[in-house]
Design an enzyme around this catalytic site. Sequence first.
Site, mmCIF file in Angstrom:
data_model
loop_
_atom_site.group_PDB
_atom_site.id
_atom_site.type_symbol
_atom_site.label_atom_id
_atom_site.label_comp_id
_atom_site.label_asym_id
_atom_site.label_seq_id
_atom_site.Cartn_x
_atom_site.Cartn_y
_atom_site.Cartn_z
ATOM 1 N N HIS A 149 1.655 2.832 -3.477
ATOM 2 C CA HIS A 149 0.734 3.496 -3.995
ATOM 3 C C HIS A 149 1.023 5.052 -4.162
ATOM 4 O O HIS A 149 0.703 5.460 -5.257
ATOM 5 C CB HIS A 149 -0.690 3.481 -3.356
ATOM 6 C CG HIS A 149 -1.492 2.498 -4.075
ATOM 7 N ND1 HIS A 149 -1.845 2.198 -5.325
ATOM 8 C CD2 HIS A 149 -1.983 0.963 -3.433
ATOM 9 C CE1 HIS A 149 -2.591 1.138 -5.337
ATOM 10 N NE2 HIS A 149 -2.861 0.612 -4.232
ATOM 11 N N GLN A 151 0.941 -1.252 -0.049
ATOM 12 C CA GLN A 151 0.151 -0.046 0.040
ATOM 13 C C GLN A 151 0.853 1.239 0.015
ATOM 14 O O GLN A 151 0.363 2.247 -0.523
ATOM 15 C CB GLN A 151 -0.739 0.040 1.232
ATOM 16 C CG GLN A 151 -1.895 -1.121 1.182
ATOM 17 C CD GLN A 151 -2.667 -0.976 -0.266
ATOM 18 O OE1 GLN A 151 -3.443 -0.130 -0.346
ATOM 19 N NE2 GLN A 151 -2.845 -2.011 -1.129
ATOM 20 N N HIS A 202 -54.773 14.729 0.288
ATOM 21 C CA HIS A 202 -54.411 13.211 0.558
ATOM 22 C C HIS A 202 -55.481 12.278 1.341
ATOM 23 O O HIS A 202 -55.528 11.293 0.338
ATOM 24 C CB HIS A 202 -53.041 13.113 1.703
ATOM 25 C CG HIS A 202 -51.624 13.641 0.968
ATOM 26 N ND1 HIS A 202 -51.548 14.821 0.979
ATOM 27 C CD2 HIS A 202 -50.729 12.740 0.740
ATOM 28 C CE1 HIS A 202 -50.226 14.872 0.183
ATOM 29 N NE2 HIS A 202 -49.577 13.759 0.518
ATOM 30 N N ASP A 211 -7.303 -6.540 -4.509
ATOM 31 C CA ASP A 211 -6.938 -5.687 -5.524
ATOM 32 C C ASP A 211 -6.921 -6.287 -7.120
ATOM 33 O O ASP A 211 -7.336 -5.517 -7.612
ATOM 34 C CB ASP A 211 -5.112 -5.257 -5.425
ATOM 35 C CG ASP A 211 -5.388 -3.935 -4.632
ATOM 36 O OD1 ASP A 211 -6.352 -3.460 -4.072
ATOM 37 O OD2 ASP A 211 -4.210 -3.359 -4.288
ATOM 38 N N GLU A 269 -9.607 1.379 4.703
ATOM 39 C CA GLU A 269 -10.039 0.968 3.589
ATOM 40 C C GLU A 269 -9.844 -0.763 3.516
ATOM 41 O O GLU A 269 -10.788 -1.319 3.102
ATOM 42 C CB GLU A 269 -9.153 1.691 2.580
ATOM 43 C CG GLU A 269 -9.487 0.993 1.164
ATOM 44 C CD GLU A 269 -8.404 1.509 0.194
ATOM 45 O OE1 GLU A 269 -8.657 1.478 -1.302
ATOM 46 O OE2 GLU A 269 -7.472 2.024 0.418
ATOM 47 N N HIS A 270 -8.506 -0.969 3.761
ATOM 48 C CA HIS A 270 -8.171 -2.512 3.906
ATOM 49 C C HIS A 270 -7.613 -2.965 5.309
ATOM 50 O O HIS A 270 -7.332 -2.014 5.886
ATOM 51 C CB HIS A 270 -7.039 -2.779 3.053
ATOM 52 C CG HIS A 270 -7.241 -2.309 1.452
ATOM 53 N ND1 HIS A 270 -6.677 -1.433 1.170
ATOM 54 C CD2 HIS A 270 -7.913 -2.800 0.670
ATOM 55 C CE1 HIS A 270 -6.881 -0.932 -0.016
ATOM 56 N NE2 HIS A 270 -7.570 -1.921 -0.604
#
Length: 425
Positions: free
Chosen positions: A258, A255, A415, A356, A322-323
């Site tokens: 990235h 990670q 109504h 991934d 996220e992970h």
Amino acid sequence: MQVIRYPEKNTWNTLLRRPVLDTRQLEATVSAILDDVKTNGDAAVLKYTAQFDKVELADLRVDAEEFAAADAALDEPLKNAIRQAAANIEAFHRAQVEEVTMIETMPGVQCWRKPVGIEKVGLYIPGGTAPLFSTILMLAIPARLAGCSEIVLCTPPGRNGRVHPAVLWAAHYTGITRVFKTGGVQAIGAMAFGTESVPKVYKIFGPGNQYVTCAKQLVNSAGTAIDMPAGPSEVAVFADEACVPAFVAADLLSQAEHGPDSQVLLVSTSETVIAAVQAEVETQLEQLPRKDMATQALGNSRLVLVKDRDEAMDLLNEYAPEHLIMACENDEALATRVVNAGSVFLGNYSPESAGDYASGTNHTLPTNGYATAYSGVSVDSFVKKITFQRLTREGLQALAPAIEAMAAAEGLEAHKNAVTIRINP
């Protein structure tokens, strides 16, 4: 990576803070680009492509010749890898397709809900330092399963003015033919507002850096739906003595590479594990081609020693990664306590890289703590769910007293009358 031992709970908010840009300047910069694209269309997109991607283009569209060249350029082993990943992703996502179920809430009153594909969707595929062709599989396959009739893809070109061949091959393999050579904020603006070349879409999908995330949020406030605020990638790992430190280090680095604004977090109940992982990170880092980028991300990252598994889970749920990798004893039982995470990986042989690319789950996931309220992309992300109902005269008669009483109590006489006129003509 900074080692933090037994942090007090009142310090967690600071400890778990993600790296951020100055959002005031960020929003001002992004807003100006979006306004330019909205006003000037292709001309603005081409201008920013030259400015940011350092390439002069005459046309944003990818033509048939470029698709053919991509097919010729890509080797067969990579094509087979993409085919395998696509098959697994399709199998997992096909199971999410919802059947229409008719519910009779009472005699003569039938209700049902039908999923309908969003007609026009835009997919953003990051390029830059890494052409993320795998993201095409994660977005195009559920879009197709959902029944979206028009799928547009934007991705930045390389310095040669062409899109990476793996990106184009994956797009073609998943049935996408409308691909445009533009990235960043200008791509989000083009899909949100439409230009002479790029069609306007109803919903935009895809991850990106903080500029792209900001652009998505701004166009969302202007009326274009988005999947989620998906920004720089991140991973959290819980590891105890049952882990393999080399595996954990590899996951952290996967990670970190990235980008410099990514973040990784290791939480452990063992000082020995933290030391072993730290040593492995230093060893493996030296072998990485993207060492400099990973090193910057590690500067944003933490190794946290906690007193027990309960505290570890509390801290990880607070972080909402996220992970989340659970490299620990009794991982499945402990994972039942996860309430905030994008995707969870259990055991020593479930690397985040599997999700991934090819295990089948989706890798477009909420980041920056948004996993407290958002899910990752699924088939549901690409559909609207429209409710239907049919009442017989008898069904309406049976339900009328409740409707009339509630409408009258709310002071909505019209109504009430819409029911009364039908049962007492």
